[in-house]
Design a protein around this motif. Sequence first.
Motif, mmCIF file in Angstrom:
data_model
loop_
_atom_site.group_PDB
_atom_site.id
_atom_site.type_symbol
_atom_site.label_atom_id
_atom_site.label_comp_id
_atom_site.label_asym_id
_atom_site.label_seq_id
_atom_site.Cartn_x
_atom_site.Cartn_y
_atom_site.Cartn_z
ATOM 1 N N ARG A 1 0.851 -1.187 0.000
ATOM 2 C CA ARG A 1 0.000 0.000 0.000
ATOM 3 C C ARG A 1 0.891 1.244 0.000
ATOM 4 O O ARG A 1 2.100 1.144 0.200
ATOM 5 C CB ARG A 1 -0.904 0.006 1.226
ATOM 6 N N PRO A 2 0.332 2.420 -0.220
ATOM 7 C CA PRO A 2 1.132 3.640 -0.173
ATOM 8 C C PRO A 2 1.823 3.826 1.180
ATOM 9 O O PRO A 2 1.300 3.405 2.220
ATOM 10 C CB PRO A 2 0.117 4.738 -0.448
ATOM 11 N N VAL A 3 2.979 4.464 1.147
ATOM 12 C CA VAL A 3 3.842 4.587 2.322
ATOM 13 C C VAL A 3 4.264 6.039 2.519
ATOM 14 O O VAL A 3 4.578 6.746 1.549
ATOM 15 C CB VAL A 3 5.110 3.718 2.159
ATOM 16 N N VAL A 4 4.289 6.477 3.762
ATOM 17 C CA VAL A 4 4.960 7.720 4.135
ATOM 18 C C VAL A 4 6.267 7.332 4.810
ATOM 19 O O VAL A 4 6.265 6.671 5.855
ATOM 20 C CB VAL A 4 4.105 8.578 5.069
ATOM 21 N N LEU A 5 7.381 7.706 4.180
ATOM 22 C CA LEU A 5 8.711 7.450 4.740
ATOM 23 C C LEU A 5 9.210 8.753 5.365
ATOM 24 O O LEU A 5 9.540 9.708 4.666
ATOM 25 C CB LEU A 5 9.667 6.963 3.654
ATOM 26 N N GLU A 6 9.241 8.781 6.683
ATOM 27 C CA GLU A 6 9.658 9.967 7.421
ATOM 28 C C GLU A 6 11.130 9.824 7.792
ATOM 29 O O GLU A 6 11.506 8.935 8.564
ATOM 30 C CB GLU A 6 8.806 10.124 8.674
ATOM 31 N N ALA A 7 11.962 10.697 7.236
ATOM 32 C CA ALA A 7 13.391 10.679 7.524
ATOM 33 C C ALA A 7 13.740 11.874 8.405
ATOM 34 O O ALA A 7 13.508 13.024 8.014
ATOM 35 C CB ALA A 7 14.194 10.716 6.232
ATOM 36 N N CYS A 8 14.273 11.620 9.572
ATOM 37 C CA CYS A 8 14.648 12.684 10.507
ATOM 38 C C CYS A 8 16.039 13.192 10.117
ATOM 39 O O CYS A 8 17.053 12.535 10.377
ATOM 40 C CB CYS A 8 14.643 12.162 11.937
ATOM 41 N N THR A 9 16.088 14.336 9.476
ATOM 42 C CA THR A 9 17.328 14.817 8.875
ATOM 43 C C THR A 9 17.850 16.066 9.573
ATOM 44 O O THR A 9 17.116 16.785 10.252
ATOM 45 C CB THR A 9 17.126 15.108 7.377
ATOM 46 N N ASP A 10 19.117 16.310 9.371
ATOM 47 C CA ASP A 10 19.828 17.419 9.995
ATOM 48 C C ASP A 10 19.609 18.692 9.177
ATOM 49 O O ASP A 10 20.000 18.758 8.015
ATOM 50 C CB ASP A 10 21.319 17.079 10.054
ATOM 51 N N PRO A 11 19.006 19.741 9.759
ATOM 52 C CA PRO A 11 18.785 20.983 9.009
ATOM 53 C C PRO A 11 20.051 21.792 8.781
ATOM 54 O O PRO A 11 20.036 22.760 8.014
ATOM 55 C CB PRO A 11 17.804 21.756 9.903
ATOM 56 N N ASN A 12 21.138 21.390 9.418
ATOM 57 C CA ASN A 12 22.364 22.189 9.338
ATOM 58 C C ASN A 12 23.359 21.703 8.286
ATOM 59 O O ASN A 12 24.452 22.252 8.168
ATOM 60 C CB ASN A 12 23.038 22.220 10.709
ATOM 61 N N VAL A 13 22.972 20.681 7.508
ATOM 62 C CA VAL A 13 23.798 20.268 6.371
ATOM 63 C C VAL A 13 23.545 21.255 5.238
ATOM 64 O O VAL A 13 22.415 21.373 4.753
ATOM 65 C CB VAL A 13 23.460 18.836 5.923
ATOM 66 N N PRO A 14 24.548 21.984 4.797
ATOM 67 C CA PRO A 14 24.306 23.082 3.852
ATOM 68 C C PRO A 14 24.085 22.600 2.421
ATOM 69 O O PRO A 14 24.809 21.731 1.935
ATOM 70 C CB PRO A 14 25.602 23.894 3.950
ATOM 71 N N PRO A 15 23.093 23.158 1.719
ATOM 72 C CA PRO A 15 22.939 22.903 0.287
ATOM 73 C C PRO A 15 23.906 23.802 -0.490
ATOM 74 O O PRO A 15 23.537 24.871 -0.990
ATOM 75 C CB PRO A 15 21.474 23.266 0.021
ATOM 76 N N LEU A 16 25.147 23.385 -0.569
ATOM 77 C CA LEU A 16 26.192 24.226 -1.148
ATOM 78 C C LEU A 16 25.952 24.466 -2.637
ATOM 79 O O LEU A 16 25.658 23.535 -3.385
ATOM 80 C CB LEU A 16 27.566 23.566 -0.965
ATOM 81 N N PRO A 17 26.081 25.705 -3.106
ATOM 82 C CA PRO A 17 25.984 25.965 -4.548
ATOM 83 C C PRO A 17 27.212 25.401 -5.248
ATOM 84 O O PRO A 17 28.232 25.099 -4.603
ATOM 85 C CB PRO A 17 25.938 27.492 -4.621
ATOM 86 N N PRO A 18 27.150 25.256 -6.585
ATOM 87 C CA PRO A 18 28.305 24.700 -7.293
ATOM 88 C C PRO A 18 29.536 25.596 -7.241
ATOM 89 O O PRO A 18 30.659 25.132 -7.407
ATOM 90 C CB PRO A 18 27.798 24.541 -8.731
ATOM 91 N N HIS A 19 29.310 26.884 -7.002
ATOM 92 C CA HIS A 19 30.418 27.833 -6.892
ATOM 93 C C HIS A 19 30.044 28.866 -5.833
ATOM 94 O O HIS A 19 28.987 29.487 -5.914
ATOM 95 C CB HIS A 19 30.662 28.522 -8.241
#
Length: 588
Positions: A537-555
């Motif tokens: 059946r459909p699933v909700v996968l809840e991942a407890c993740t760290d908000p402080n990991v930066p989404p670094l731009p390519p430059h």
Amino acid sequence: MKETVSDFLVRRLSEWGVKRIFGLPGDGINGIMGAINRVSDKLEFVQIRHEEMAAFMACAHAKFTGEVGICLATSGPGAIHLLNGLYDAKLDHQPVVAIVGQQKRTALGGSYQQEVDLVSLFKDVAHEYVHIVTTPGQVRHVLDRAMRIAKAEHNVCCVIVPNDIQDMEFVKPPHEHGTIYSGAGYRSPRVVPEIEDLQRAADVLNDGSKVAILVGAGALNATSEILQVADLLGAGIAKALLGKTVVPDDLPYVTGAIGMLGTKPSYSMMTECDTLLMIGSSFPYSEFLPEEGQARGVQIDIDGRMMSMRYPMEVNLVGNSEDTLKLLIPLLKRKEDRTWRNRIESSVDEWWKKIEARAMEPANPINPQRVFYELSPRLPDNCILAGDSGSSTFWYARDIRIRKGMMASLSGGLATMGSAVPYAIAAKFAHPDRVVIAVTGDGAMQMNGMNELITIVKYWRHWSDPRLVVLVLNNRDLNLVTWEQRATEGNPKFDAAQDLPDVPYADYAKLIGLHGIRVDRPENIASAWDCALTADRPVVLEACTDPNVPPLPPHITFKQARAYASAIVQGDSDSREIFRETVKQIFA
């Protein structure tokens, strides 16, 4: 039994090939709802929780099928609710027709309950065509024109039907002066450039020694032709966000996403190329394209209005991407020198190693990149991905490796939160035999995704393959805005605005009859995905993740670095954690 205007409207939609309408009932559309009920064996009505979701689903239906998406809403508040989803369709150039109710004609202009000037309301979002039906004989050509213009212009149209008109007997327009007769049906023409312009474009591309290709959603049907061009020119291929599935990521010269969400190989290719070929893309961020004068440019687009808007192109080819490339290919010369291609492939290979290293860095409790990194090799063949807007979009764009046959989309031009779950539902209705995966953040999930889980509960047993997985990154933060405040404004995190309640998403899924999986340890991510992708059946996968990991731009520019440092110096509540995680990601 007499045929009402509503009966005719519904029958005419079927003649146009419409099989599904997304909407929510209300007294302003009672006549239309009755007509749909009378032909429910031919036309499916999908009941959603909020009209905005109906418009999102209509947009996604258009994206995943190539057909016109139809959404239906009652007058007043129902019509107003459609707007955000309709703007999503408008900005991503998708054919959608909104059908909305209105108060009785005799009440209009009298400040009646739920009376809204709907023509004015929809005049921008449905600027190509928005009209109100005022007599029974008018409904045929109003609906025909809305459908045809939506298909021809790849845009939003709107038909407004007052509720007294809906129950009137349908009559054909009389054969006399001042009446209009219309027919159903439209097929897109073959649009290609003149041969002289094709030769000019070929000359530019043949002269280049370092060719970069950028593809977008307008190139989705031209995969084989793009690969032929890239092979002939020894070029690399970068992808705008809506063009993620144009070419697969397992090819060594595909550099991946471009822009703030993009990869270092895409950035490097654009800063070093001497020739740019842009196909079916309106990618907005010119700073990630070559500097003006650095490269000669060729652009292919079906819409002449979009030419030379992002980069001053030397040759503009107005035409369908697939057909235009087929005519262009015989004019291209194969480049024997593969130095440029080899550099690109080396850069791409190094990038994927870097992605793995970053994903495997520990975080508190889970590195969000690892959630996507573990998903990528587990993606089922021919699956469909639905993305959202937020920090989850970074990892969707960078870490997911698309293979041939997959489909994927999100809100591109509007970049609105809350698109992932309704997109996934629409994909599942359009392709009930395919696995669908929605990837979203907790902000978007709290905004509207949780409500649409109820829609999934209502319908999932009708799908031949029940697998639909909703990934929620639970980091208790409106994370992308938090990082934008730091890196663009130089401001510390505004806790009162950014912190989110910690909601038990997996438990909520179980409560309403779906499957829920909560993962808060990195070593359990892989098994969580295996379980979710094989569930009954459909699933909700809840991942407890760290908000402080930066989404670094390519430059990272000096301006960004200075703003980031300013945010830390001013006392960001997570200063120690974001500094530590940033250092780890950079050194990874």
